[in-house]
Design a protein around this motif. Sequence first.
Motif, PDB file in Angstrom:
ATOM      1  N   LYS A  81       7.655   4.010   6.987  1.00  0.00           N
ATOM      2  CA  LYS A  81       8.639   5.224   7.342  1.00  0.00           C
ATOM      3  C   LYS A  81       8.141   6.447   6.368  1.00  0.00           C
ATOM      4  O   LYS A  81       8.359   7.579   6.928  1.00  0.00           O
ATOM      5  CB  LYS A  81       9.922   4.820   7.472  1.00  0.00           C
ATOM      6  N   ASN A  82       7.817   6.207   5.004  1.00  0.00           N
ATOM      7  CA  ASN A  82       7.903   7.253   4.105  1.00  0.00           C
ATOM      8  C   ASN A  82       6.471   8.198   4.313  1.00  0.00           C
ATOM      9  O   ASN A  82       6.002   9.061   3.450  1.00  0.00           O
ATOM     10  CB  ASN A  82       8.146   6.855   2.703  1.00  0.00           C
ATOM     11  N   SER A  99       3.596   6.191   3.627  1.00  0.00           N
ATOM     12  CA  SER A  99       2.390   5.585   2.906  1.00  0.00           C
ATOM     13  C   SER A  99       2.134   4.280   3.763  1.00  0.00           C
ATOM     14  O   SER A  99       2.378   4.248   4.975  1.00  0.00           O
ATOM     15  CB  SER A  99       3.441   4.706   1.634  1.00  0.00           C
ATOM     16  N   GLU A 145       0.181   5.422  -1.698  1.00  0.00           N
ATOM     17  CA  GLU A 145       1.166   6.470  -1.425  1.00  0.00           C
ATOM     18  C   GLU A 145       0.271   7.701  -0.761  1.00  0.00           C
ATOM     19  O   GLU A 145      -0.673   8.273  -1.264  1.00  0.00           O
ATOM     20  CB  GLU A 145       1.649   6.958  -2.844  1.00  0.00           C
ATOM     21  N   LYS A 146       0.925   8.469   0.055  1.00  0.00           N
ATOM     22  CA  LYS A 146       0.656   9.432   0.873  1.00  0.00           C
ATOM     23  C   LYS A 146       0.395  10.714   0.185  1.00  0.00           C
ATOM     24  O   LYS A 146       1.298  10.977  -0.677  1.00  0.00           O
ATOM     25  CB  LYS A 146       1.608   9.880   2.121  1.00  0.00           C
TER      26      LYS A 146
END
Length: 179
Positions: free
Chosen positions: A67-68, A70, A90-91
């Motif tokens: 959802k974040n 990543s 991590e994005k």
Amino acid sequence: MALLLLSLGLSIIAAQEFNPRAVVQRNYNMARISGVWYSIFMASDDLNRIKENGDLRVFVRNIEHLKNGSLKFDFEFMCGECVTVVVVCEKTEKNGEYSINYEGENTVAVSETDYRLFITFHLQNFRNGTETHALALYARVPQLEPAFLSRFEETCKKYGLGPQNIVDLTNEDHCYSKR
């Protein structure tokens, strides 16, 4: 029963037809890549890192878009036995690009995908002043038609990697039978 098996076999073959028009090379919808994947090919400018017992030789099982933003990768690799590893990348600010600390600083970016059949990732690893490039082709099915090797070779050329840099993983995944 034989007709049912034949129909299933033909549908699997038809499902893996390569459609160049469906290939996406930017503006990725990363939620569409969530699901089960199989490692098909890897390539690197440092073959020792992707050969047997290499630190980058992993067999993907699942990729999940979180959802974040990543990405969570479920991998297995052989270390005397099948070892499962879960990592979260991590994005970054770029679409389809992620970062992770593993054996150095890494950038993992989608090179191309058609979402339903294959995805190719490009990894840049920076460790001890050395930069390593690796590409990985994952598929939704455990085997792909031979045309995908040609496609992967073309993608590798963009990163300065030739056919001698490619490792076929389709018959190397000793953990596959344990799925």
